[in-house]
Scaffold this motif. Structure first.
Motif, PDB file in Angstrom:
ATOM      1  N   UNK A   1     -50.739 -41.035  69.969  1.00 47.53           N
ATOM      2  CA  UNK A   1     -51.726 -39.963  70.093  1.00 47.53           C
ATOM      3  C   UNK A   1     -51.112 -38.615  69.721  1.00 47.53           C
ATOM      4  N   UNK A   2     -49.924 -38.343  70.245  1.00 44.12           N
ATOM      5  CA  UNK A   2     -49.258 -37.079  69.941  1.00 44.12           C
ATOM      6  C   UNK A   2     -48.866 -37.012  68.466  1.00 44.12           C
ATOM      7  N   UNK A   3     -48.400 -38.120  67.924  1.00 45.35           N
ATOM      8  CA  UNK A   3     -48.063 -38.143  66.505  1.00 45.35           C
ATOM      9  C   UNK A   3     -49.287 -37.899  65.634  1.00 45.35           C
TER      10      UNK A   3
ATOM     11  N   UNK B   1     -53.378 -39.001  56.880  1.00 44.08           N
ATOM     12  CA  UNK B   1     -52.900 -38.947  58.269  1.00 44.08           C
ATOM     13  C   UNK B   1     -52.342 -40.302  58.696  1.00 44.08           C
ATOM     14  N   UNK B   2     -53.047 -41.373  58.380  1.00 40.88           N
ATOM     15  CA  UNK B   2     -52.569 -42.718  58.736  1.00 40.88           C
ATOM     16  C   UNK B   2     -51.239 -43.010  58.049  1.00 40.88           C
ATOM     17  N   UNK B   3     -51.132 -42.645  56.777  1.00 44.84           N
ATOM     18  CA  UNK B   3     -49.873 -42.858  56.058  1.00 44.84           C
ATOM     19  C   UNK B   3     -48.749 -42.031  56.683  1.00 44.84           C
ATOM     20  N   UNK B   4     -49.075 -40.799  57.090  1.00 39.10           N
ATOM     21  CA  UNK B   4     -48.060 -39.950  57.717  1.00 39.10           C
ATOM     22  C   UNK B   4     -47.583 -40.497  59.044  1.00 39.10           C
TER      23      UNK B   4
ATOM     24  N   UNK C   1     -43.130 -43.224  62.004  1.00 36.27           N
ATOM     25  CA  UNK C   1     -42.658 -44.347  62.803  1.00 36.27           C
ATOM     26  C   UNK C   1     -41.671 -45.227  62.057  1.00 36.27           C
ATOM     27  N   UNK C   2     -41.896 -45.430  60.755  1.00 31.09           N
ATOM     28  CA  UNK C   2     -40.952 -46.305  60.049  1.00 31.09           C
ATOM     29  C   UNK C   2     -39.580 -45.664  59.920  1.00 31.09           C
ATOM     30  N   UNK C   3     -39.524 -44.339  59.784  1.00 27.93           N
ATOM     31  CA  UNK C   3     -38.217 -43.669  59.780  1.00 27.93           C
ATOM     32  C   UNK C   3     -37.540 -43.862  61.132  1.00 27.93           C
ATOM     33  N   UNK C   4     -38.321 -43.799  62.198  1.00 30.92           N
ATOM     34  CA  UNK C   4     -37.785 -44.054  63.531  1.00 30.92           C
ATOM     35  C   UNK C   4     -37.300 -45.496  63.664  1.00 30.92           C
ATOM     36  N   UNK C   5     -38.081 -46.457  63.160  1.00 26.97           N
ATOM     37  CA  UNK C   5     -37.703 -47.868  63.234  1.00 26.97           C
ATOM     38  C   UNK C   5     -36.417 -48.147  62.449  1.00 26.97           C
TER      39      UNK C   5
ATOM     40  N   UNK D   1     -35.156 -38.560  64.712  1.00 24.26           N
ATOM     41  CA  UNK D   1     -35.792 -39.440  63.729  1.00 24.26           C
ATOM     42  C   UNK D   1     -37.283 -39.151  63.564  1.00 24.26           C
ATOM     43  N   UNK D   2     -37.982 -38.782  64.630  1.00 29.09           N
ATOM     44  CA  UNK D   2     -39.416 -38.498  64.514  1.00 29.09           C
ATOM     45  C   UNK D   2     -39.685 -37.260  63.652  1.00 29.09           C
ATOM     46  N   UNK D   3     -39.074 -36.101  63.937  1.00 28.93           N
ATOM     47  CA  UNK D   3     -39.310 -34.953  63.046  1.00 28.93           C
ATOM     48  C   UNK D   3     -38.721 -35.160  61.656  1.00 28.93           C
ATOM     49  N   UNK D   4     -37.640 -35.943  61.548  1.00 27.20           N
ATOM     50  CA  UNK D   4     -37.094 -36.260  60.225  1.00 27.20           C
ATOM     51  C   UNK D   4     -38.148 -36.985  59.391  1.00 27.20           C
ATOM     52  N   UNK D   5     -38.822 -37.960  60.007  1.00 24.06           N
ATOM     53  CA  UNK D   5     -39.881 -38.665  59.299  1.00 24.06           C
ATOM     54  C   UNK D   5     -41.009 -37.740  58.884  1.00 24.06           C
TER      55      UNK D   5
END
Length: 335
Positions: free
Chosen positions: A102-104, A133-136, A141-145, A208-212
């Protein structure tokens, strides 16, 4: 334009300096203890992303010219700070998956709304924005993963950010985005010595989240400037590894929101490759993908674009297959 050239060493020095000052606090309050899903075996402090994000945003804010300080850059900076705070909380006390998403969604939605331009004019604006937005969200998340191995985020971000900054010098990005890419490159170079195998510090979700988010914004801007194929090629390894892993886990009815060790790069270490061997191959692949991306910008013809995309897919597929195969007793590799 000297600002990007100055930004790289300035952000590197600031990032490294902040890490040196923050590391004692991170050792005390932000230790990542190994578990069954971890790639490390010793308690290791996380939170190095604080320095990376702070250096990126501070250097960008310091060097950006007033006419270039467009709304989307300001929104990006605010969004990166919000995701860093979300990640910091999640590092200390894990948040529910629905709350993170939700926050993302709110942050990514704000960043997309702040960017002018259309990628697919044939689509209704609301549909295009929703897809963006969905792609973002997925990219964040994938950068985090994918941040699950020493130097993995460095092996991805350094060549991608360097390529973006270089492409911008030839008109593929606006000046403000070039500066963001250069600052991010420097900040990750400052972080790299502390994260080299065996890592003494991790990015953490706070990084990782802001990096993504920052990478997603840069790639989106590249696509809007006519570099859609290049924007796909640059992160293609991350896109393929994370997406195929998600699909595979969903097909097996595994909880896709939980941490695991089934990414291709994680399976590679289980199958006998060293950490250095894995990230070295990813880094080399990313250099090749950057060269293919450059070709699509220098020679923007359908033949070159389709050929570069096909070559990129082939290179990524070859590495994923290599990572997924375990050695036999005679040293050969089997699925």
């Amino acid at each position: 334009m000297l600002a990007p050239l100055i930004a790289v060493p300035m952000a590197a020095a600031l990032s490294a300096g902040l890490i040196v000052r923050l590391r004692p606090l991170l050792v005390r309050y932000a230790l990542a203890r190994p578990n069954a899903r971890s790639s490390h075996t010793e308690p290791t402090p996380q939170g190095g992303g604080i320095a990376v994000v702070a250096a990126t945003l501070a250097v960008t804010g310091l060097l950006i010219a007033a006419p270039e300080a467009s709304r989307d850059v300001l929104v990006l900076g605010f969004g990166a700070v919000v995701l860093a705070l979300v990640g910091a909380v999640d590092d200390i006390r894990p948040l529910p998956a629905w709350a993170r998403l939700m926050l993302q969604a709110v942050v990514v939605g704000g960043v997309v709304a702040g960017v002018d331009g259309r990628l697919v004019p044939a689509l209704p604006p609301a549909v295009e924005r929703t897809l963006a937005v969905l792609a973002g969200i997925w990219f964040v998340n994938l950068v985090n993963f994918m941040d699950g191995l020493d130097w993995m985020s460095v092996a991805e971000t350094v060549p991608v950010a360097a390529a973006l900054a270089l492409f911008g010098r030839f008109g593929a990005l606006p000046p403000a985005a070039i500066l963001v890419a250069a600052a991010l490159l420097g900040a990750m170079l400052g972080f790299a010595p502390f994260n080299r195998p065996v890592a003494k510090l991790f990015l953490g979700d706070v990084g990782s989240l802001p990096l993504g988010l920052i990478l997603a914004w840069l790639l989106y801007r590249l696509a809007l400037e006519g570099g859609l194929a290049a924007a796909i090629l640059l992160p293609l390894y991350y896109l393929a590894d994370a997406t195929l892993t998600l699909i595979r886990r969903a097909a097996r009815r595994e909880p896709v929101w939980q941490a695991h060790r089934s990414h291709f790069y994680q399976r590679a270490t289980t199958n006998g490759l060293t950490v250095g061997g894995v990230v070295g191959r990813v880094f080399a692949l990313n250099l090749a993908l950057a060269a293919l991306a450059a070709a699509t910008l220098l020679w923007p013809s359908p033949v070159v674009t389709l050929g570069a995309l096909a070559a990129g897919c082939g290179l990524v597929a070859a590495l994923l297959i290599r990572f997924s195969r375990a050695p036999t007793a005679d040293g050969t590799r089997v699925p």
